[in-house]
Design a protein around this motif. Structure first.
Motif, PDB file in Angstrom:
ATOM      1  N   MET A 106     101.004  -2.192 -70.826  1.00  0.00           N
ATOM      2  CA  MET A 106      99.684  -2.334 -71.454  1.00  0.00           C
ATOM      3  C   MET A 106      98.900  -1.019 -71.330  1.00  0.00           C
ATOM      4  O   MET A 106      98.781  -0.477 -70.238  1.00  0.00           O
ATOM      5  N   ILE A 107      98.393  -0.529 -72.460  1.00  0.00           N
ATOM      6  CA  ILE A 107      97.531   0.663 -72.431  1.00  0.00           C
ATOM      7  C   ILE A 107      96.074   0.185 -72.513  1.00  0.00           C
ATOM      8  O   ILE A 107      95.707  -0.570 -73.420  1.00  0.00           O
ATOM      9  N   ILE A 108      95.258   0.623 -71.556  1.00  0.00           N
ATOM     10  CA  ILE A 108      93.831   0.292 -71.585  1.00  0.00           C
ATOM     11  C   ILE A 108      93.048   1.591 -71.774  1.00  0.00           C
ATOM     12  O   ILE A 108      93.148   2.524 -70.967  1.00  0.00           O
ATOM     13  N   ALA A 109      92.321   1.669 -72.878  1.00  0.00           N
ATOM     14  CA  ALA A 109      91.515   2.858 -73.202  1.00  0.00           C
ATOM     15  C   ALA A 109      90.062   2.560 -72.863  1.00  0.00           C
ATOM     16  O   ALA A 109      89.503   1.553 -73.306  1.00  0.00           O
ATOM     17  N   ILE A 110      89.454   3.437 -72.070  1.00  0.00           N
ATOM     18  CA  ILE A 110      88.063   3.211 -71.651  1.00  0.00           C
ATOM     19  C   ILE A 110      87.228   4.448 -71.983  1.00  0.00           C
ATOM     20  O   ILE A 110      87.516   5.550 -71.497  1.00  0.00           O
ATOM     21  N   ASP A 111      86.259   4.276 -72.856  1.00  0.00           N
ATOM     22  CA  ASP A 111      85.398   5.405 -73.241  1.00  0.00           C
ATOM     23  C   ASP A 111      83.945   5.092 -72.915  1.00  0.00           C
ATOM     24  O   ASP A 111      83.572   3.929 -72.697  1.00  0.00           O
ATOM     25  N   GLY A 112      83.128   6.146 -72.937  1.00  0.00           N
ATOM     26  CA  GLY A 112      81.710   5.955 -72.721  1.00  0.00           C
ATOM     27  C   GLY A 112      81.056   7.233 -72.253  1.00  0.00           C
ATOM     28  O   GLY A 112      81.741   8.201 -71.912  1.00  0.00           O
ATOM     29  N   GLU A 150      87.019 -10.006 -68.529  1.00  0.00           N
ATOM     30  CA  GLU A 150      86.874 -10.980 -69.623  1.00  0.00           C
ATOM     31  C   GLU A 150      87.270 -10.351 -70.957  1.00  0.00           C
ATOM     32  O   GLU A 150      87.975 -10.951 -71.758  1.00  0.00           O
ATOM     33  N   ALA A 151      86.787  -9.115 -71.168  1.00  0.00           N
ATOM     34  CA  ALA A 151      87.103  -8.410 -72.425  1.00  0.00           C
ATOM     35  C   ALA A 151      88.604  -8.138 -72.523  1.00  0.00           C
ATOM     36  O   ALA A 151      89.206  -8.275 -73.600  1.00  0.00           O
ATOM     37  N   ILE A 152      89.214  -7.778 -71.413  1.00  0.00           N
ATOM     38  CA  ILE A 152      90.664  -7.500 -71.421  1.00  0.00           C
ATOM     39  C   ILE A 152      91.435  -8.784 -71.750  1.00  0.00           C
ATOM     40  O   ILE A 152      92.363  -8.777 -72.564  1.00  0.00           O
ATOM     41  N   ALA A 153      91.014  -9.902 -71.150  1.00  0.00           N
ATOM     42  CA  ALA A 153      91.680 -11.185 -71.429  1.00  0.00           C
ATOM     43  C   ALA A 153      91.522 -11.533 -72.903  1.00  0.00           C
ATOM     44  O   ALA A 153      92.474 -11.976 -73.558  1.00  0.00           O
ATOM     45  N   ALA A 154      90.316 -11.320 -73.454  1.00  0.00           N
ATOM     46  CA  ALA A 154      90.065 -11.631 -74.867  1.00  0.00           C
ATOM     47  C   ALA A 154      90.926 -10.749 -75.772  1.00  0.00           C
ATOM     48  O   ALA A 154      91.504 -11.207 -76.761  1.00  0.00           O
ATOM     49  N   ALA A 155      91.024  -9.457 -75.422  1.00  0.00           N
ATOM     50  CA  ALA A 155      91.810  -8.523 -76.242  1.00  0.00           C
ATOM     51  C   ALA A 155      93.284  -8.909 -76.212  1.00  0.00           C
ATOM     52  O   ALA A 155      93.992  -8.792 -77.224  1.00  0.00           O
ATOM     53  N   GLN A 156      93.761  -9.379 -75.080  1.00  0.00           N
ATOM     54  CA  GLN A 156      95.179  -9.749 -74.972  1.00  0.00           C
ATOM     55  C   GLN A 156      95.498 -10.979 -75.805  1.00  0.00           C
ATOM     56  O   GLN A 156      96.608 -11.139 -76.281  1.00  0.00           O
ATOM     57  N   PRO A 199      94.871   5.452 -80.082  1.00  0.00           N
ATOM     58  CA  PRO A 199      94.281   4.496 -81.036  1.00  0.00           C
ATOM     59  C   PRO A 199      95.080   3.193 -81.084  1.00  0.00           C
ATOM     60  O   PRO A 199      94.585   2.192 -81.592  1.00  0.00           O
ATOM     61  N   ASP A 200      96.301   3.236 -80.529  1.00  0.00           N
ATOM     62  CA  ASP A 200      97.170   2.053 -80.504  1.00  0.00           C
ATOM     63  C   ASP A 200      97.039   1.275 -79.188  1.00  0.00           C
ATOM     64  O   ASP A 200      97.859   0.406 -78.897  1.00  0.00           O
ATOM     65  N   ALA A 201      96.030   1.589 -78.385  1.00  0.00           N
ATOM     66  CA  ALA A 201      95.877   0.917 -77.079  1.00  0.00           C
ATOM     67  C   ALA A 201      95.765  -0.596 -77.243  1.00  0.00           C
ATOM     68  O   ALA A 201      95.226  -1.080 -78.239  1.00  0.00           O
ATOM     69  N   ASP A 202      96.290  -1.327 -76.271  1.00  0.00           N
ATOM     70  CA  ASP A 202      96.229  -2.797 -76.316  1.00  0.00           C
ATOM     71  C   ASP A 202      94.804  -3.285 -76.107  1.00  0.00           C
ATOM     72  O   ASP A 202      94.406  -4.321 -76.630  1.00  0.00           O
TER      73      ASP A 202
END
Ligand code: DC
Length: 207
Positions: free
Chosen positions: A1-7, A199-205, A120-123
């Motif tokens: 799983m690739i997790i991209a975190i920006d901000g 929560e966001a990660i679970a929703a994205a999955q 851009p293809d991050a999970d």
């Protein structure tokens, strides 16, 4: 799983990224550190961060520079922001970041353009943000704990300058990807922000 975190700076994305990486047992890359190393190397070379040539020459920094405490200070952050404007610098750092993202088993990367350019293809894509006032307040507290003498007004002005530069540059500006989950941490403590991220990660999955 690739997790991209920006901000933006001081949004809490660094702390959150480390927590998320530990939780999922994934390797983590703080990509801001690469730009900070470039900024620092420009100064060590006696160069100018606004010169594309000087900035590109500094991309060949030695890896042990990444461990230097000076990389963490505000002045280096500003140098990094100035150096990161140059497209040749971003291009030179692309392969290293992309290879980290694509390693077997996945990875967590945090920065400004992870969800839009590097992966851009991050999970899962998270965009961690907060108001300038709350980010400045957090940074001010950190500085006080480290006995660094700087006023809240100076920190706020510096954050606003960096936001404007990182958001306004032409190449890979700071931007939430269309499919990113946006988490505003202005009113959240670290535990609440971490819970929102999970929560966001679970929703994205699921999607
Ligand atoms: O996340 P940070 O504060 O350590 O980043 C320092 C600077 O590096 C930031 O102001 C802009 C630049 N940066 C970037 O352009 N792209 C990234 N992926 C990470 C950082």
């Amino acid at each position: 799983m690739i997790i991209a975190i920006d901000g933006p700076t001081a949004s809490g994305k660094g702390t959150l990224s480390k927590r998320i990486a530990a939780h999922f047992d994934l390797p983590h890359l703080d990509t801001g550190l690469l730009y900070r190393a470039v900024g620092r190397q420009i100064i060590l070379n006696g160069g100018d961060p606004d010169s594309p040539e000087d900035a590109l020459a500094a991309v060949a920094f030695p890896d042990d520079l990444l461990d230097e405490p000076v990389l963490r200070n505000e002045a280096t952050g500003s140098l990094a922001s100035r150096a990161s404007v140059h497209p040749a610098v971003r291009k030179a750092l692309f392969d290293r970041q992309r290879a980290f993202a694509k390693q077997d088993g996945g990875a967590v990367l945090d920065g400004r353009d992870i969800g839009t350019v590097i992966a851009p293809d991050a999970d899962v894509k998270l965009f961690i943000t907060a108001s300038v006032a709350s980010r400045a307040q957090r940074r001010f507290k950190e500085m006080q704990e480290r006995n660094v003498s700087i006023s809240l007004a100076e920190i706020e002005a510096d954050l606003a300058r960096r936001d404007a530069r990182d958001t306004g540059r032409k190449d890979a500006p700071l931007l939430a990807a269309n499919d990113a989950y946006v988490i505003d941490t202005s009113e959240l403590g670290i535990e609440e922000a971490f819970a929102a991220a999970l929560e966001a990660i679970a929703a994205a999955q699921k999607s």
